[in-house]
Design a protein around this motif. Structure first.
Motif, PDB file in Angstrom:
ATOM      1  N   TYR A 150       0.827  -1.205   0.000  1.00 18.01           N
ATOM      2  CA  TYR A 150       0.000   0.000   0.000  1.00 18.01           C
ATOM      3  C   TYR A 150       0.863   1.258   0.000  1.00 18.01           C
ATOM      4  O   TYR A 150       0.541   2.223  -0.701  1.00 18.01           O
ATOM      5  N   THR A 151       1.963   1.243   0.720  1.00 18.45           N
ATOM      6  CA  THR A 151       2.869   2.389   0.730  1.00 18.45           C
ATOM      7  C   THR A 151       3.444   2.614  -0.668  1.00 18.45           C
ATOM      8  O   THR A 151       3.478   3.743  -1.163  1.00 18.45           O
ATOM      9  N   LYS A 152       3.866   1.529  -1.323  1.00 16.60           N
ATOM     10  CA  LYS A 152       4.421   1.611  -2.680  1.00 16.60           C
ATOM     11  C   LYS A 152       3.397   2.183  -3.668  1.00 16.60           C
ATOM     12  O   LYS A 152       3.760   2.871  -4.616  1.00 16.60           O
ATOM     13  N   ASN A 153       2.122   1.909  -3.424  1.00 21.91           N
ATOM     14  CA  ASN A 153       1.059   2.373  -4.315  1.00 21.91           C
ATOM     15  C   ASN A 153       0.444   3.694  -3.861  1.00 21.91           C
ATOM     16  O   ASN A 153      -0.687   4.016  -4.222  1.00 21.91           O
ATOM     17  N   LYS A 154       1.203   4.447  -3.043  1.00 22.72           N
ATOM     18  CA  LYS A 154       0.868   5.818  -2.658  1.00 22.72           C
ATOM     19  C   LYS A 154      -0.341   5.941  -1.732  1.00 22.72           C
ATOM     20  O   LYS A 154      -1.040   6.957  -1.735  1.00 22.72           O
ATOM     21  N   TYR A 155      -0.578   4.920  -0.914  1.00 26.90           N
ATOM     22  CA  TYR A 155      -1.588   5.018   0.144  1.00 26.90           C
ATOM     23  C   TYR A 155      -0.922   5.649   1.353  1.00 26.90           C
ATOM     24  O   TYR A 155       0.251   5.392   1.631  1.00 26.90           O
ATOM     25  N   LYS A 156      -1.670   6.486   2.060  1.00 26.27           N
ATOM     26  CA  LYS A 156      -1.161   7.186   3.240  1.00 26.27           C
ATOM     27  C   LYS A 156      -1.838   6.632   4.495  1.00 26.27           C
ATOM     28  O   LYS A 156      -3.049   6.379   4.496  1.00 26.27           O
ATOM     29  N   VAL A 157      -1.058   6.491   5.554  1.00 26.17           N
ATOM     30  CA  VAL A 157      -1.611   6.028   6.833  1.00 26.17           C
ATOM     31  C   VAL A 157      -2.572   7.086   7.367  1.00 26.17           C
ATOM     32  O   VAL A 157      -2.278   8.286   7.316  1.00 26.17           O
ATOM     33  N   ILE A 158      -3.735   6.634   7.832  1.00 21.50           N
ATOM     34  CA  ILE A 158      -4.747   7.516   8.422  1.00 21.50           C
ATOM     35  C   ILE A 158      -5.116   6.961   9.797  1.00 21.50           C
ATOM     36  O   ILE A 158      -4.805   5.804  10.103  1.00 21.50           O
ATOM     37  N   PRO A 159      -5.796   7.765  10.614  1.00 27.08           N
ATOM     38  CA  PRO A 159      -6.268   7.224  11.895  1.00 27.08           C
ATOM     39  C   PRO A 159      -7.217   6.043  11.643  1.00 27.08           C
ATOM     40  O   PRO A 159      -7.956   6.033  10.651  1.00 27.08           O
ATOM     41  N   ASN A 160      -7.175   5.067  12.526  1.00 35.76           N
ATOM     42  CA  ASN A 160      -8.059   3.916  12.387  1.00 35.76           C
ATOM     43  C   ASN A 160      -9.512   4.377  12.372  1.00 35.76           C
ATOM     44  O   ASN A 160      -9.897   5.246  13.154  1.00 35.76           O
ATOM     45  N   TYR A 161     -10.299   3.792  11.487  1.00 39.35           N
ATOM     46  CA  TYR A 161     -11.698   4.187  11.299  1.00 39.35           C
ATOM     47  C   TYR A 161     -12.629   3.051  11.716  1.00 39.35           C
ATOM     48  O   TYR A 161     -12.225   1.894  11.812  1.00 39.35           O
ATOM     49  N   GLY A 162     -13.886   3.426  11.905  1.00 39.38           N
ATOM     50  CA  GLY A 162     -14.941   2.443  12.141  1.00 39.38           C
ATOM     51  C   GLY A 162     -14.585   1.432  13.212  1.00 39.38           C
ATOM     52  O   GLY A 162     -14.100   1.778  14.297  1.00 39.38           O
ATOM     53  N   GLN A 163     -14.814   0.164  12.889  1.00 38.37           N
ATOM     54  CA  GLN A 163     -14.589  -0.924  13.846  1.00 38.37           C
ATOM     55  C   GLN A 163     -13.116  -1.097  14.215  1.00 38.37           C
ATOM     56  O   GLN A 163     -12.791  -1.802  15.164  1.00 38.37           O
ATOM     57  N   TYR A 164     -12.208  -0.459  13.489  1.00 38.84           N
ATOM     58  CA  TYR A 164     -10.775  -0.616  13.756  1.00 38.84           C
ATOM     59  C   TYR A 164     -10.240   0.398  14.769  1.00 38.84           C
ATOM     60  O   TYR A 164      -9.083   0.302  15.169  1.00 38.84           O
ATOM     61  N   LYS A 165     -11.068   1.369  15.161  1.00 37.85           N
ATOM     62  CA  LYS A 165     -10.641   2.333  16.186  1.00 37.85           C
ATOM     63  C   LYS A 165     -10.265   1.563  17.444  1.00 37.85           C
ATOM     64  O   LYS A 165     -10.998   0.684  17.888  1.00 37.85           O
ATOM     65  N   GLY A 166      -9.102   1.890  17.981  1.00 36.56           N
ATOM     66  CA  GLY A 166      -8.664   1.249  19.208  1.00 36.56           C
ATOM     67  C   GLY A 166      -8.027  -0.119  19.030  1.00 36.56           C
ATOM     68  O   GLY A 166      -7.567  -0.717  19.997  1.00 36.56           O
ATOM     69  N   MET A 167      -7.978  -0.622  17.796  1.00 28.17           N
ATOM     70  CA  MET A 167      -7.339  -1.923  17.540  1.00 28.17           C
ATOM     71  C   MET A 167      -5.845  -1.692  17.301  1.00 28.17           C
ATOM     72  O   MET A 167      -5.457  -1.093  16.306  1.00 28.17           O
ATOM     73  N   GLU A 168      -5.046  -2.144  18.244  1.00 29.44           N
ATOM     74  CA  GLU A 168      -3.614  -1.882  18.202  1.00 29.44           C
ATOM     75  C   GLU A 168      -2.928  -2.525  16.992  1.00 29.44           C
ATOM     76  O   GLU A 168      -1.950  -2.005  16.467  1.00 29.44           O
ATOM     77  N   ASN A 169      -3.440  -3.666  16.534  1.00 32.31           N
ATOM     78  CA  ASN A 169      -2.827  -4.368  15.407  1.00 32.31           C
ATOM     79  C   ASN A 169      -3.183  -3.750  14.051  1.00 32.31           C
ATOM     80  O   ASN A 169      -2.549  -4.047  13.055  1.00 32.31           O
ATOM     81  N   SER A 170      -4.207  -2.896  14.007  1.00 35.44           N
ATOM     82  CA  SER A 170      -4.689  -2.361  12.731  1.00 35.44           C
ATOM     83  C   SER A 170      -3.889  -1.155  12.266  1.00 35.44           C
ATOM     84  O   SER A 170      -3.492  -0.303  13.069  1.00 35.44           O
ATOM     85  N   VAL A 171      -3.672  -1.108  10.952  1.00 34.23           N
ATOM     86  CA  VAL A 171      -3.119   0.065  10.281  1.00 34.23           C
ATOM     87  C   VAL A 171      -4.097   0.399   9.162  1.00 34.23           C
ATOM     88  O   VAL A 171      -4.413  -0.463   8.339  1.00 34.23           O
ATOM     89  N   CYS A 172      -4.579   1.640   9.136  1.00 31.88           N
ATOM     90  CA  CYS A 172      -5.528   2.052   8.103  1.00 31.88           C
ATOM     91  C   CYS A 172      -4.850   3.000   7.119  1.00 31.88           C
ATOM     92  O   CYS A 172      -3.976   3.777   7.494  1.00 31.88           O
ATOM     93  N   PHE A 173      -5.270   2.898   5.871  1.00 29.48           N
ATOM     94  CA  PHE A 173      -4.697   3.674   4.786  1.00 29.48           C
ATOM     95  C   PHE A 173      -5.798   4.336   3.966  1.00 29.48           C
ATOM     96  O   PHE A 173      -6.929   3.864   3.938  1.00 29.48           O
ATOM     97  N   LYS A 174      -5.402   5.406   3.264  1.00 31.13           N
ATOM     98  CA  LYS A 174      -6.309   6.092   2.345  1.00 31.13           C
ATOM     99  C   LYS A 174      -5.528   6.562   1.134  1.00 31.13           C
ATOM    100  O   LYS A 174      -4.355   6.962   1.241  1.00 31.13           O
ATOM    101  N   LYS A 175      -6.200   6.519  -0.003  1.00 32.74           N
ATOM    102  CA  LYS A 175      -5.640   7.101  -1.222  1.00 32.74           C
ATOM    103  C   LYS A 175      -6.734   7.911  -1.891  1.00 32.74           C
ATOM    104  O   LYS A 175      -7.820   7.407  -2.120  1.00 32.74           O
ATOM    105  N   GLU A 176      -6.408   9.180  -2.165  1.00 33.67           N
ATOM    106  CA  GLU A 176      -7.315  10.027  -2.934  1.00 33.67           C
ATOM    107  C   GLU A 176      -7.002   9.806  -4.398  1.00 33.67           C
ATOM    108  O   GLU A 176      -5.856   9.953  -4.827  1.00 33.67           O
ATOM    109  N   LEU A 177      -8.024   9.438  -5.162  1.00 30.64           N
ATOM    110  CA  LEU A 177      -7.825   9.147  -6.584  1.00 30.64           C
ATOM    111  C   LEU A 177      -7.942  10.414  -7.390  1.00 30.64           C
ATOM    112  O   LEU A 177      -8.798  11.259  -7.130  1.00 30.64           O
ATOM    113  N   THR A 178      -7.093  10.550  -8.378  1.00 34.64           N
ATOM    114  CA  THR A 178      -7.176  11.709  -9.266  1.00 34.64           C
ATOM    115  C   THR A 178      -8.183  11.402 -10.367  1.00 34.64           C
ATOM    116  O   THR A 178      -8.190  10.289 -10.902  1.00 34.64           O
ATOM    117  N   PRO A 179      -9.017  12.386 -10.692  1.00 41.49           N
ATOM    118  CA  PRO A 179     -10.067  12.145 -11.716  1.00 41.49           C
ATOM    119  C   PRO A 179      -9.480  11.840 -13.082  1.00 41.49           C
ATOM    120  O   PRO A 179      -8.382  12.195 -13.392  1.00 41.49           O
TER     121      PRO A 179
END
Length: 151
Positions: free
Chosen positions: A122-151
């Protein structure tokens, strides 16, 4: 040669690939596997991609709507014997293309800290780490990512 096919959860090869993914995750997630597993049903995944090598299904991924602008990437997997060939990136790029075609602007996803290969993908494909969302909030093992797509 790798061929990527768009399909749904009803594709005959998808459940078998997901079963292999779940076996792998049950080992790496340990005691937390049941928590994560409850959010990984495939019955609602209508945007699935499968990678074929010589007509053998070797990898998969899916997207599902998260909100009006965002899809969540789910069930990414490449069989161990075909890893290192760029298949996961091909799957991810096809999911991103499909996301744009469906008029969504962002992809988000969750992976585990115990899956360093996934984090590298995910890092190689330009995803950025974001705060854990939804059910993953507070899960120490989770890493959440986001990528904004260009139109």
């Amino acid at each position: 040669m790798i061929r990527i096919e768009r399909t749904t959860y009803k594709n005959e090869h998808f459940p078998a690939l997901v079963a292999k993914l779940d076996n792998y995750l049950s080992e790496t997630d340990g005691d937390e596997h049941d928590f994560y597993h409850q959010y990984n049903g495939i019955e609602s995944l209508n945007h699935v991609v499968i990678a074929y090598s010589d007509e053998v299904a070797v990898g998969c991924g899916a997207i599902k709507e998260f909100d009006s602008d965002t899809v969540e990437v789910k069930r990414m997997y490449v069989s161990p014997e075909t890893r290192g060939q760029g298949i996961a990136s091909l799957l991810l790029k096809e999911l991103e293309k499909w996301t744009s075609e469906l008029n969504f602007k962002n992809c988000i996803l969750e992976t585990g800290k115990r899956q360093p290969e996934a984090i590298a993908l995910y890092t190689k494909n330009k995803y950025k780490v974001i705060p854990n969302y939804g059910q993953y909030k507070g899960m120490e093992n989770s890493v959440c990512f986001k990528k904004e797509l260009t139109p």
